[in-house]
Design an enzyme around this catalytic site. Structure first.
Site, PDB file in Angstrom:
ATOM      1  N   THR A   1      42.211  46.418  40.671  1.00  0.00           N
ATOM      2  CA  THR A   1      42.420  45.007  40.340  1.00  0.00           C
ATOM      3  C   THR A   1      41.085  44.262  40.258  1.00  0.00           C
ATOM      4  O   THR A   1      40.047  44.779  40.660  1.00  0.00           O
ATOM      5  CB  THR A   1      43.271  44.346  41.433  1.00  0.00           C
ATOM      6  OG1 THR A   1      42.593  44.465  42.694  1.00  0.00           O
ATOM      7  CG2 THR A   1      44.631  45.017  41.542  1.00  0.00           C
ATOM      8  N   ASP A   2      41.147  43.034  39.732  1.00  0.00           N
ATOM      9  CA  ASP A   2      39.948  42.200  39.712  1.00  0.00           C
ATOM     10  C   ASP A   2      40.289  40.800  40.221  1.00  0.00           C
ATOM     11  O   ASP A   2      41.423  40.531  40.628  1.00  0.00           O
ATOM     12  CB  ASP A   2      39.306  42.183  38.322  1.00  0.00           C
ATOM     13  CG  ASP A   2      40.154  41.473  37.273  1.00  0.00           C
ATOM     14  OD1 ASP A   2      41.056  40.690  37.636  1.00  0.00           O
ATOM     15  OD2 ASP A   2      39.916  41.702  36.080  1.00  0.00           O
ATOM     16  N   ALA A   3      39.283  39.926  40.205  1.00  0.00           N
ATOM     17  CA  ALA A   3      39.436  38.600  40.797  1.00  0.00           C
ATOM     18  C   ALA A   3      40.475  37.745  40.067  1.00  0.00           C
ATOM     19  O   ALA A   3      40.873  36.688  40.576  1.00  0.00           O
ATOM     20  CB  ALA A   3      38.084  37.883  40.841  1.00  0.00           C
TER      21      ALA A   3
END
Lengths: 137, 137, 137, 137
Positions: B21-23
């Site tokens: 995942t990312d921000a």
């Protein structure tokens, strides 16, 4: 981790991109190890060599054997980071480094790493003299 | 992307972890390509071989030459995904696949990929017969 | 992919590290998408904004909706790459870019990407005027 | 690292794919941290919860504060790995784990990790009782 004299440490600049972050909104804990490895690679380059040349010319590469990190504060998207690297020990077939991830002079992550010099088959190999000399100065 | 018959497509299950995942709170767009490659590797394994064996026995590997993706909906942390893979074309020295990332039967990302069979130096090589036969059945 | 006029394309420099490569000795195919995203992020920064600011000030972010790549030649460890980015289309709630990964002027990977402007919930949002203006000039 | 009784440790199976390896032909040193985090996530899931549920229900998440690894032998492409996780300490707002990456019972990487329980703003938070109870049994 003792504070190395600023004249002794190598500084590598690094920006935080989406790829580095996770759903908690901060840099994923494994990705600081990528920053550390980039910094060590750039240190080599400034010493006049690089990982590819070491393998081609000396038949050796560096493998991390021990790694430890203390995570003080997280880095976030778009942060401008500095990675400070100080060679703390030079052995016959290995060396150690202390590395700090900083943002505006503030310590985010402190790391210690020991790397072995190995040949293409992964067997211990003597640190090339050019590396030994370069690290010592 | 045409819907492949369920009997024709290989299914690989995959869980979303923090690393993916990312921000923005979703799976980072490049990471679906990792899922796709894992699924192709498992397809090979179910056909009785794997990437290491192909290189060791036939001196060949597969390199992605073309890739296209349409991102419909994002996957999120802890999602249980299915990666469906269908071999859509078998050529002399390459093959193509259609791959779908699904969550509970719903299409999240559709992908098309063309892979070339190359030797250790990256030059085009004939698809090994065992692969050709396995893909055809 | 048409060759954009050099005055129209943004150039981002990028070094290949161990993290980017795989056991085939080349850059892993998904990692070119990271380079592309870094380049787009730096393009935003040179236009006076960044992803964090867009989210904070306008409540929007960019999500990749379509991506296509043609892999011509692989990049390798220690390569110095240039990522050229040209905004090829500006829509109401999306834009498209053509991106090239080059090594010494030679095209390694050509990419086309379409990004949607979305709000924090992922719903389509109008491209902020500051972005629209900046892209147009 | 003491050998935990087999009845006390959680086992997570993990395959090595191209994405995990680097140009040295082995798993990149940062990627073992991904395996470790996947294993901890699956341990949570087997205890009847997951990272998303912890955040949604209790407003907390786990952040790695300290990490140490000793790399004994490298993992390679297509290896089938086991990640053994043993909760070694349960505190008021943190816990520690010992994790081992093994291949056919042989220790490749030994890891120790301390995780803090934090709220959405990153401030220390009490370990939810359901976690404390589950870890203790």
């Amino acid at each position: 981790m003792t504070e190395p004299a600023s004249t002794e440490s190598h500084v590598f600049k690094c920006r935080v991109y989406y790829e580095d972050t996770d759903a908690a909104g901060v840099v994923y804990y494994a990705n600081y190890l990528k920053y550390a490895e980039r910094a060590r690679s750039e240190l080599l380059r400034e010493l006049g060599t690089d990982n590819s040349a070491l393998l081609r010319r000396h038949g050796v590469m560096f493998m991390v054997k021990e790694f430890a990190a203390t995570y003080h504060e997280p880095a976030r998207l778009d942060d401008a980071l500095q990675i400070r690297t100080r060679i703390s020990r030079i052995g016959g077939a290995s060396f150690s480094a202390e590395q700090r991830v900083e943002r505006e002079g503030r310590l985010l992550v402190g790391m210690k790493v020991r790397l072995a010099c190995v040949d293409a088959r992964g067997r211990p190999a003597r640190l090339p003299d050019e590396i030994r000399l370069a690290f010592a100065t």
